[in-house]
Design a protein around this motif. Structure first.
Motif, short mmCIF file in Angstrom:
data_model
loop_
_atom_site.label_atom_id
_atom_site.label_comp_id
_atom_site.label_asym_id
_atom_site.label_seq_id
_atom_site.Cartn_x
_atom_site.Cartn_y
_atom_site.Cartn_z
N ALA A 1 0.81 -1.30 0.03
CA ALA A 1 0.03 -0.14 -0.02
C ALA A 1 0.90 1.13 0.11
O ALA A 1 0.45 2.24 -0.60
N SER A 2 1.94 1.08 0.64
CA SER A 2 2.83 2.60 0.88
C SER A 2 3.46 2.50 -0.68
O SER A 2 3.79 3.59 -1.11
N ALA A 3 3.89 1.28 -1.41
CA ALA A 3 4.46 1.53 -2.66
C ALA A 3 3.30 2.10 -3.81
O ALA A 3 3.53 3.08 -4.46
N TYR A 4 1.99 1.61 -3.45
CA TYR A 4 1.01 2.40 -4.34
C TYR A 4 0.58 3.72 -3.83
O TYR A 4 0.20 4.46 -4.78
N CYS B 1 -5.30 2.37 2.03
CA CYS B 1 -5.58 3.24 0.80
C CYS B 1 -6.44 4.28 1.12
O CYS B 1 -6.58 5.31 0.88
N VAL B 2 -7.74 3.80 1.76
CA VAL B 2 -8.65 4.67 2.24
C VAL B 2 -8.15 5.98 3.33
O VAL B 2 -8.57 6.95 3.09
N ILE B 3 -7.29 5.58 4.08
CA ILE B 3 -6.61 6.40 5.10
C ILE B 3 -5.99 7.36 4.18
O ILE B 3 -6.00 8.62 4.39
N ILE B 4 -5.05 6.87 3.30
CA ILE B 4 -4.31 7.68 2.59
C ILE B 4 -5.22 8.59 1.68
O ILE B 4 -4.78 9.84 1.29
#
Length: 439
Positions: A137-140, A420-423
């Motif tokens: 998720a960090s990579a995305y 990803c929702v938090i991002i």
């Protein structure tokens, strides 16, 4: 919040293919209910648009295949391994992958997606107790920055001569879009804050950790030649000849050099694929080693090949029925000079669910947004970047662009979407501030 969203997506978010199918049915119903289109017309719009993304689907399939091939060459693999040694703890792993992926996506979105995923795998091997899902998720998350970077399709489109709105707005230089104070503010804040946001999400890893053990093992070593040169047939000697790979590899790299001399640092998706392909051929040393890697790489492209036509069909229905125009027009109708950039951003984020292509989305929304901006005396450059950032923003919760990364990672969309929702929620804040208060 992260635990809540993770449980939610794990329970209710289907596979990315089913997401595309459900979205197709939703748009079909919306077209019948909110436009004058009949069911027969909606079927026609869907079928007519179904194959419109074939070239793009091939490009994205190749970015996965060629990226995998290049990453599995001894030279690149050792380079990624050396970079991964900078991470000694789970926290350092998250920071390294987040920052590297974001920086790479600012250079080129396809390059950033592949590099982020491959580095994450190498880092996970070195720090096996890191949350693998959060690492991916960090990579995305780095992909959030792509439309504010050097491969941003909307700012690059309006900077070229003879684009489809050139008669209305002329050519808009990137000094007014990519290098505007507003865009630089967003890029800087996200580039700095995203790694630390992902680090903060690491607090949930005790509950969410799910490492893909198969990918944490080293890739299969290249097969050693079982036969000596004397025992090989002429065909086998050709397949294992380094001279063949060097010749075609150097020919490919010669074109890359020629391209950059003629066009400058234009890292479009085609030249990135071209570069990855011929570096892969050259670095694998022999055609046989290269082909062995190809056979492994193509397994990762299945999701892209089968799902992109469905999104093309969705785009066909959205555009031909007038649904996308209705959505954009409604936001324009409630806008003022001050709020218009923000509403353009939000409308673009919504349209992106159904038209998940930056260039395609601009073609849909620009004929509505640009005249409205001119009527409200809002900068067309700022309007274009508002649409660009809206496109990037909802990519965090739309699986279309995550497919190449997930294919490499061996994960499903629901494995990373809770993070990803938090991002997605956090990124709304700096982008909105910039659109409202910075020129």
């Amino acid at each position: 919040m992260t635990l809540f969203f993770d449980r939610l997506v794990q329970r209710y978010l289907p596979d990315a293919f089913l997401f595309a199918v459900i979205l197709t049915l939703v748009v079909f119903g919306l077209g019948i209910g909110f436009t004058e289109s009949s069911p027969v017309q909606m079927v026609q719009f869907w079928g007519d648009g179904f194959w419109d993304l074939l070239a793009f689907a091939m490009q994205m399939s190749l970015i996965v295949v060629t990226g995998y091939i290049l990453a599995n060459t001894p030279l690149v693999k050792s380079g990624l391994e050396r970079l991964s040694t900078l991470a000694k703890t789970p926290g350092q792993a998250i920071l390294l992958v987040s920052f590297t992926a974001a920086a790479a996506c600012l250079v080129n979105y396809g390059f950033g997606l592949v590099v982020g995923a491959l580095l994450a795998i190498h880092v996970a091997r070195r720090v096996p107790n890191v949350d693998y899902r959060l690492l991916m998720a960090s990579a995305y998350s780095g992909f959030l920055l792509w439309h504010g970077g050097l491969s941003g399709s909307i700012p690059l489109t309006i900077a070229t001569e003879d684009h489809f709105l050139s008669d209305t707005i002329g050519s808009v230089p990137i000094t007014e879009t990519l290098f505007s104070g507003m865009n630089l503010f967003i890029v800087f804040v996200l580039l700095v804050s995203l790694p630390f946001l992902n680090l903060w999400l690491l607090k949930t890893s005790g509950d969410l950790s799910k490492n893909n053990l198969e990918l944490l093992h080293e890739d299969r070593a290249e097969e050693e030649l079982a036969a000596t040169a004397e025992q090989m047939t002429p065909a086998e000697r050709l397949e294992n000849s380094a001279i063949v790979s060097i010749a075609i590899g150097l020919l490919g790299l010669s074109f890359v050099i020629y391209f950059f001399v003629q066009n400058g640092l234009d890292l479009n998706i085609n030249i990135v694929n071209f570069l990855f392909l011929f570096l892969g051929i050259l670095f694998h040393k022999t055609p046989r080693n290269f082909l062995n890697s190809v056979n492994e790489a193509v397994k990762n492209a299945g999701g892209i090949i089968i799902q992109f036509p469905f999104y093309a069909g969705i785009m066909g229905m959205m555009v031909a029925s007038g649904l996308s125009e209705q959505m954009s027009s409604w936001f324009v109708s409630i806008s003022t000079e001050f709020t218009f950039p923000l509403f353009a951003f939000i409308s673009a984020g919504i349209v992106n669910f159904f038209v998940p292509s930056g260039g395609g989305q601009w073609a849909v929304q620009a004929p509505i947004m640009v005249p409205a901006a001119m009527d409200l005396d809002v900068s067309t450059a700022k309007t274009a970047m508002a649409v660009a950032w809206g496109d990037s923003w909802t990519n965090m919760i739309q699986p279309f662009w995550a497919l190449p990364l997930l294919a490499i990672a061996g994960l499903k969309v629901k494995d990373i979407m809770g993070f990803c929702v938090i991002i997605f929620l956090w990124s709304f804040i700096p982008i909105s501030i910039a659109l409202l208060f910075i020129n």
